[in-house]
Scaffold this active site. Structure first.
Site, PDB file in Angstrom:
ATOM      1  N   CYS A 132       0.821  -1.213   0.000  1.00 17.92           N
ATOM      2  CA  CYS A 132       0.000   0.000   0.000  1.00 17.92           C
ATOM      3  C   CYS A 132       0.857   1.266   0.000  1.00 17.92           C
ATOM      4  O   CYS A 132       1.953   1.276   0.559  1.00 17.92           O
ATOM      5  CB  CYS A 132      -0.871   0.035   1.240  1.00 17.92           C
ATOM      6  SG  CYS A 132      -1.854  -1.441   1.468  1.00 17.92           S
ATOM      7  N   ARG A 162       4.850   0.250  -6.193  1.00 20.87           N
ATOM      8  CA  ARG A 162       4.843  -0.576  -4.993  1.00 20.87           C
ATOM      9  C   ARG A 162       3.896  -1.763  -5.133  1.00 20.87           C
ATOM     10  O   ARG A 162       3.954  -2.694  -4.345  1.00 20.87           O
ATOM     11  CB  ARG A 162       4.423   0.262  -3.783  1.00 20.87           C
ATOM     12  CG  ARG A 162       5.399   1.360  -3.440  1.00 20.87           C
ATOM     13  CD  ARG A 162       4.807   2.334  -2.455  1.00 20.87           C
ATOM     14  NE  ARG A 162       4.658   1.759  -1.128  1.00 20.87           N
ATOM     15  CZ  ARG A 162       5.591   1.812  -0.171  1.00 20.87           C
ATOM     16  NH1 ARG A 162       6.735   2.396  -0.425  1.00 20.87           N
ATOM     17  NH2 ARG A 162       5.392   1.296   1.010  1.00 20.87           N
ATOM     18  N   TRP A 191      -2.974  -2.733  -1.505  1.00 18.12           N
ATOM     19  CA  TRP A 191      -2.590  -4.088  -1.894  1.00 18.12           C
ATOM     20  C   TRP A 191      -3.303  -4.996  -0.899  1.00 18.12           C
ATOM     21  O   TRP A 191      -2.967  -5.030   0.280  1.00 18.12           O
ATOM     22  CB  TRP A 191      -1.074  -4.233  -1.812  1.00 18.12           C
ATOM     23  CG  TRP A 191      -0.535  -5.500  -2.393  1.00 18.12           C
ATOM     24  CD1 TRP A 191      -0.290  -5.762  -3.712  1.00 18.12           C
ATOM     25  CD2 TRP A 191      -0.130  -6.671  -1.682  1.00 18.12           C
ATOM     26  NE1 TRP A 191       0.236  -7.036  -3.854  1.00 18.12           N
ATOM     27  CE2 TRP A 191       0.342  -7.607  -2.625  1.00 18.12           C
ATOM     28  CE3 TRP A 191      -0.126  -7.034  -0.334  1.00 18.12           C
ATOM     29  CZ2 TRP A 191       0.810  -8.881  -2.272  1.00 18.12           C
ATOM     30  CZ3 TRP A 191       0.335  -8.296   0.020  1.00 18.12           C
ATOM     31  CH2 TRP A 191       0.798  -9.199  -0.949  1.00 18.12           C
ATOM     32  N   ASN A 230      -1.370   1.467   5.761  1.00 23.32           N
ATOM     33  CA  ASN A 230      -0.501   0.464   5.136  1.00 23.32           C
ATOM     34  C   ASN A 230      -0.003  -0.430   6.250  1.00 23.32           C
ATOM     35  O   ASN A 230       0.590   0.057   7.204  1.00 23.32           O
ATOM     36  CB  ASN A 230       0.682   1.157   4.441  1.00 23.32           C
ATOM     37  CG  ASN A 230       1.737   0.168   3.977  1.00 23.32           C
ATOM     38  OD1 ASN A 230       1.458  -1.022   3.809  1.00 23.32           O
ATOM     39  ND2 ASN A 230       2.951   0.649   3.762  1.00 23.32           N
ATOM     40  N   GLY A 231      -0.244  -1.744   6.141  1.00 18.98           N
ATOM     41  CA  GLY A 231       0.230  -2.659   7.176  1.00 18.98           C
ATOM     42  C   GLY A 231      -0.842  -3.671   7.516  1.00 18.98           C
ATOM     43  O   GLY A 231      -1.823  -3.823   6.783  1.00 18.98           O
ATOM     44  N   GLU A 246      17.547 -17.077  -9.579  1.00 15.54           N
ATOM     45  CA  GLU A 246      17.102 -15.704  -9.834  1.00 15.54           C
ATOM     46  C   GLU A 246      16.478 -15.593 -11.238  1.00 15.54           C
ATOM     47  O   GLU A 246      15.465 -14.910 -11.424  1.00 15.54           O
ATOM     48  CB  GLU A 246      18.288 -14.740  -9.658  1.00 15.54           C
ATOM     49  CG  GLU A 246      18.051 -13.294 -10.065  1.00 15.54           C
ATOM     50  CD  GLU A 246      16.950 -12.574  -9.291  1.00 15.54           C
ATOM     51  OE1 GLU A 246      16.360 -13.146  -8.380  1.00 15.54           O
ATOM     52  OE2 GLU A 246      16.667 -11.422  -9.650  1.00 15.54           O
ATOM     53  N   LYS A 287      12.674 -14.395 -11.966  1.00 19.70           N
ATOM     54  CA  LYS A 287      12.350 -13.272 -12.846  1.00 19.70           C
ATOM     55  C   LYS A 287      11.320 -13.703 -13.881  1.00 19.70           C
ATOM     56  O   LYS A 287      10.359 -12.995 -14.134  1.00 19.70           O
ATOM     57  CB  LYS A 287      13.594 -12.753 -13.594  1.00 19.70           C
ATOM     58  CG  LYS A 287      14.596 -11.974 -12.806  1.00 19.70           C
ATOM     59  CD  LYS A 287      14.167 -10.586 -12.419  1.00 19.70           C
ATOM     60  CE  LYS A 287      13.508 -10.573 -11.062  1.00 19.70           C
ATOM     61  NZ  LYS A 287      14.353 -10.327  -9.917  1.00 19.70           N
ATOM     62  N   GLU A 316       7.781 -14.305 -12.271  1.00 22.77           N
ATOM     63  CA  GLU A 316       7.042 -13.185 -11.697  1.00 22.77           C
ATOM     64  C   GLU A 316       6.536 -12.187 -12.743  1.00 22.77           C
ATOM     65  O   GLU A 316       5.511 -11.559 -12.524  1.00 22.77           O
ATOM     66  CB  GLU A 316       7.820 -12.490 -10.582  1.00 22.77           C
ATOM     67  CG  GLU A 316       9.036 -11.729 -10.999  1.00 22.77           C
ATOM     68  CD  GLU A 316       9.793 -11.126  -9.813  1.00 22.77           C
ATOM     69  OE1 GLU A 316       9.171 -10.718  -8.839  1.00 22.77           O
ATOM     70  OE2 GLU A 316      11.034 -11.056  -9.911  1.00 22.77           O
ATOM     71  N   HIS A 333      17.956 -36.541 -10.083  1.00 24.69           N
ATOM     72  CA  HIS A 333      17.323 -36.981  -8.831  1.00 24.69           C
ATOM     73  C   HIS A 333      15.850 -36.609  -8.793  1.00 24.69           C
ATOM     74  O   HIS A 333      15.241 -36.619  -7.719  1.00 24.69           O
ATOM     75  CB  HIS A 333      18.072 -36.384  -7.628  1.00 24.69           C
ATOM     76  CG  HIS A 333      19.501 -36.811  -7.576  1.00 24.69           C
ATOM     77  ND1 HIS A 333      19.885 -38.108  -7.301  1.00 24.69           N
ATOM     78  CD2 HIS A 333      20.646 -36.136  -7.821  1.00 24.69           C
ATOM     79  CE1 HIS A 333      21.206 -38.203  -7.351  1.00 24.69           C
ATOM     80  NE2 HIS A 333      21.693 -37.015  -7.678  1.00 24.69           N
ATOM     81  N   LYS A 387       6.065  -4.055  -4.592  1.00 27.12           N
ATOM     82  CA  LYS A 387       7.494  -3.747  -4.586  1.00 27.12           C
ATOM     83  C   LYS A 387       8.090  -3.891  -3.203  1.00 27.12           C
ATOM     84  O   LYS A 387       9.079  -4.571  -3.011  1.00 27.12           O
ATOM     85  CB  LYS A 387       7.692  -2.322  -5.109  1.00 27.12           C
ATOM     86  CG  LYS A 387       9.150  -1.901  -5.198  1.00 27.12           C
ATOM     87  CD  LYS A 387       9.871  -2.654  -6.296  1.00 27.12           C
ATOM     88  CE  LYS A 387      11.354  -2.406  -6.306  1.00 27.12           C
ATOM     89  NZ  LYS A 387      12.056  -3.456  -7.070  1.00 27.12           N
TER      90      LYS A 387
HETATM   91  C1  F6R Z   1      11.792 -10.116  -6.994  1.00 27.43           C
HETATM   92  C2  F6R Z   1      11.795  -9.152  -5.925  1.00 27.43           C
HETATM   93  C3  F6R Z   1      11.497  -9.628  -4.555  1.00 27.43           C
HETATM   94  C4  F6R Z   1      12.319  -8.842  -3.520  1.00 27.43           C
HETATM   95  C5  F6R Z   1      11.897  -9.245  -2.099  1.00 27.43           C
HETATM   96  C6  F6R Z   1      12.755  -8.578  -1.051  1.00 27.43           C
HETATM   97  O1  F6R Z   1      12.103  -9.525  -8.212  1.00 27.43           O
HETATM   98  O2  F6R Z   1      11.995  -7.984  -6.127  1.00 27.43           O
HETATM   99  O3  F6R Z   1      11.713 -10.993  -4.416  1.00 27.43           O
HETATM  100  O4  F6R Z   1      13.667  -9.111  -3.722  1.00 27.43           O
HETATM  101  O5  F6R Z   1      10.561  -8.901  -1.902  1.00 27.43           O
HETATM  102  O6  F6R Z   1      12.672  -7.192  -1.144  1.00 27.43           O
HETATM  103  P1  F6R Z   1      13.774  -6.265  -0.507  1.00 27.43           P
HETATM  104  O7  F6R Z   1      15.048  -6.499  -1.220  1.00 27.43           O
HETATM  105  O8  F6R Z   1      13.263  -4.871  -0.665  1.00 27.43           O
HETATM  106  O9  F6R Z   1      13.881  -6.667   0.946  1.00 27.43           O
END
Ligand code: F6R
Length: 609
Positions: A2, A27, A74, A99-100, A482, A486, A489, A505, A604
């Site tokens: 949020c 976000r 959110w 937010n929370g 990673e 990517k 997501e 395995h 985000k």
């Molecule tokens: C994936 C991504 C998330 C963040 C995770 C941690 O692309 O961005 O997996 O890496 O939510 O976020 P931070 O680094 O802000 O603690």
């Protein structure tokens, strides 16, 4: 997560707030809204579509006012429907955004129902609005600032809130604990926001509220009290770093822009590093870093994968035992603390709730040596750790992390070298050699970025797939993880990563002609083993898409597609090899037409558990 924006001014602030919401879109959100004091009436507009739709509603209805709050939601408690969108009203008197997550919302709801309050939403936020209203009436004699202070003492969980009352024009109260909130200072006007970025262009003077702070905004100024109700003086910071962050320039999406910003981001992160010294991590770092006997790395998502990569460096170069844990697991696990360990939290935002809680959990177990690798200097995580290294990636707007990841890796490599030097595993020649390599990284990254046209051709094929496997070995296994993250997501293609030796395995059962298998193939000591694993895939008809360093002798062939990477870059190779995987995910998502910068269901900055 949020986003909040609020303002008091002697001009109509609604369009400023809506613009602020647009800047907070990154976000992640699924509904949005704005409420303003129009004469003596509370008015609001809410939308379960994009901020652009909210802006159109505002324009059509003429909604405006000099006291207003706005929100991107959110969803956590209650579906993303209009009735749950913020601002939430209480008794047509209070407007509130949050937010929370309020963990004791059920108990509070029962109590407030007993007092005659009716709930119209499924949100936990509505209990805060009614609680403020009740306290205002019964205990605060109409003083909103006092009512909010009393209300926050009843809340368990995480919150940043902004609230105003229809009887009090030009008065907005904000509070934070566990979720970020900044005050923006103007000339005869003042603002609140989840992120200073929301107010870029409106003000560059900010106060970052601390845990438990409650702030009241009027036209003349800002009054802040701490969690004990004592007046608090907070530093005013000038923040100009956001200019340019919201301009897309020649790029289609922020994610693409941020991928291409990586050479600059790494150079900025390395700026001023003339030699390896503990002071890179804080003035008093030498004592701590010289004393610790192991590392405990805590992080989530992409940041967790940077920690996993660093484990290989830390154990092989600095010879220091390293444990890497997913923060959300660690915080609830019964672990055996080692007070001589250095706890390292890694986070782009520095606000991720699970990582913050894991840090606090570690501290509660007696861990005193703490270090943050973080992209936000003013974040809670930086404030709560003894040492830190700030990555200078610049604002990352795309939900999928890219430049934050590679700058984290650069910072963690510096930490590795520092510990190696302190522990007698790095001589002057090695130090110079590694520093030279680090300084050349931006140029090496540029030559990887030049592979984009070849990757676009692959992306068109990937866009038609439902599944993908990613393989890597050793230091590049976290890079495969990673790459898979990517792809899933932002393109919504199901993707999994495995250490290539693990294939037989279990996951080999998934390999058919329909399965693309992305292989990270640096020219390191494991390359021959990797080639055997690739044969296992080909023998089952799987299609290999290989990012191979020069001199690996892996060439294009039947079912083997190769993109040639520049020369092998030694232990820093993961920083180069992740880039084509970012580009592959990005262009696959573009080919599938997904909302690249705001993928569905994701946020985000994950400020809730
Ligand atoms: C994936 C991504 C998330 C963040 C995770 C941690 O692309 O961005 O997996 O890496 O939510 O976020 P931070 O680094 O802000 O603690």
């Amino acid at each position: 997560m949020c986003g909040i924006v609020g303002a008091v001014a002697q001009r109509n602030v609604v369009s400023i707030l809506v613009e602020g919401l647009r800047r907070l879109e990154y976000r992640g959100y699924d509904s949005c809204g704005v409420a303003a004091l129009a004469g003596d009436r509370l008015e609001r507009a809410r939308s379960v579509a994009r901020v652009a739709d909210l802006a159109a509603q505002v324009e059509q209805s003429g909604l405006g006012g000099e006291t207003a709050i706005a929100h991107t939601r959110w969803a956590t408690h209650g579906a993303p429907v209009t009735v749950n969108a913020h601002p939430i009203f209480s008794c047509d008197e209070i407007a509130l955004v949050h937010n929370g997550i309020i963990e004791n919302h059920e108990a509070l709801r029962e109590e407030l129902r007993g007092q005659g309050y009716e709930f119209v939403s499924q949100t936990d936020t509505e209990v805060i609005a009614h609680l403020v209203h009740l306290l205002l009436k019964n205990h605060a004699a109409g003083d909103l600032f006092k009512a909010v202070r009393l209300a926050t003492k009843r809340l368990h969980g995480a919150y940043a809130i902004a609230v105003f009352r229809k009887q009090e024009p030009h008065h907005v109260v904000g509070a934070r604990a566990g979720s970020p909130l900044v005050v923006g200072l103007g000339n005869g006007e003042n603002f609140l926001a989840s992120d200073a970025l929301a107010l870029a262009g409106t003000t560059d003077q900010f106060i970052y509220l601390e845990e438990g702070d409650v702030a009241e905004l009027t036209l003349d100024g800002v009054n802040i009290v701490d969690r004990d109700d004592a007046p608090a003086q907070r530093e005013v910071r000038t923040v100009t770093a956001y200019s340019g962050a919201v301009d897309l320039g020649p790029y289609r999406h922020y994610m693409q822009k941020e991928i291409f910003e990586q050479p600059r981001a790494i150079a900025d992160t390395m700026e001023g590093v003339a030699a390896i010294t503990p002071e890179l991590f804080g003035a008093k770092a030498a004592d701590t870093l010289g004393r610790v006997d192991s590392l405990l790395i805590l992080a989530c998502g992409t940041s967790y994968y940077s920690g996993l990569t660093a484990k290989y460096w830390l154990e092989s170069i600095a010879r220091i035992p390293t444990q890497v844990e997913v923060a959300s697991e660690y915080r609830y696990r019964d672990s055996v603390p080692n007070p001589n360990a250095l706890v390292v939290v890694i986070s782009q935002s520095g606000e991720t709730a699970d990582t913050m809680a894991a840090l606090q959990h570690a501290q509660s177990l007696g861990h005193q040596h703490t270090l943050a690798v973080c992209n936000v200097a003013t974040s809670a995580m930086v404030r709560q750790t003894a040492l830190h290294y700030l990555t200078r990636a610049g604002t990352e707007i795309g939900v999928a992390s890219t430049k934050a990841f590679t700058t984290q890796l650069a910072a963690l490599f510096l930490l590795t070298l520092t510990l190696a030097k302190l522990r007698g595993h790095l001589d002057a020649a090695q130090e110079e050699n590694y520093l030279t390599r680090l300084r050349h990284l931006p140029a090496a990254l540029n030559s990887v970025l030049a592979l984009e046209p070849q990757i676009i051709a692959w992306a068109d094929e990937f866009a038609r797939k439902d599944n993908a496997l990613f393989l890597g070995r050793g230091l590049h296994y976290p890079i495969a993880l990673e790459g898979a993250l990517k792809l899933k997501e932002i393109s919504y293609i199901h993707a999994e990563a495995y250490p290539a030796g693990e294939l037989k395995h279990g996951p080999l059962a998934l390999v058919t002609e329909a399965m693309p298998v992305v292989t990270v193939a640096p020219n390191d000591t494991l390359v021959e083993k990797l080639k055997s694993n690739m044969q296992e895939v080909r023998a089952r008809g799987g299609q290999l898409y290989v990012f191979a360093d020069a001199d690996t002798h892996i060439g294009n062939g039947d079912g083997i597609h190769v993109i040639r990477m520049p020369e092998h870059y030694g232990p820093l190779s993961p920083i180069l090899h992740v880039v084509p995987l970012q580009l592959l995910a990005y262009h696959t998502a573009c080919a599938r037409g997904t909302d690249v910068d705001k993928p569905r269901n994701l946020a985000k900055s994950v400020t809730v558990e």
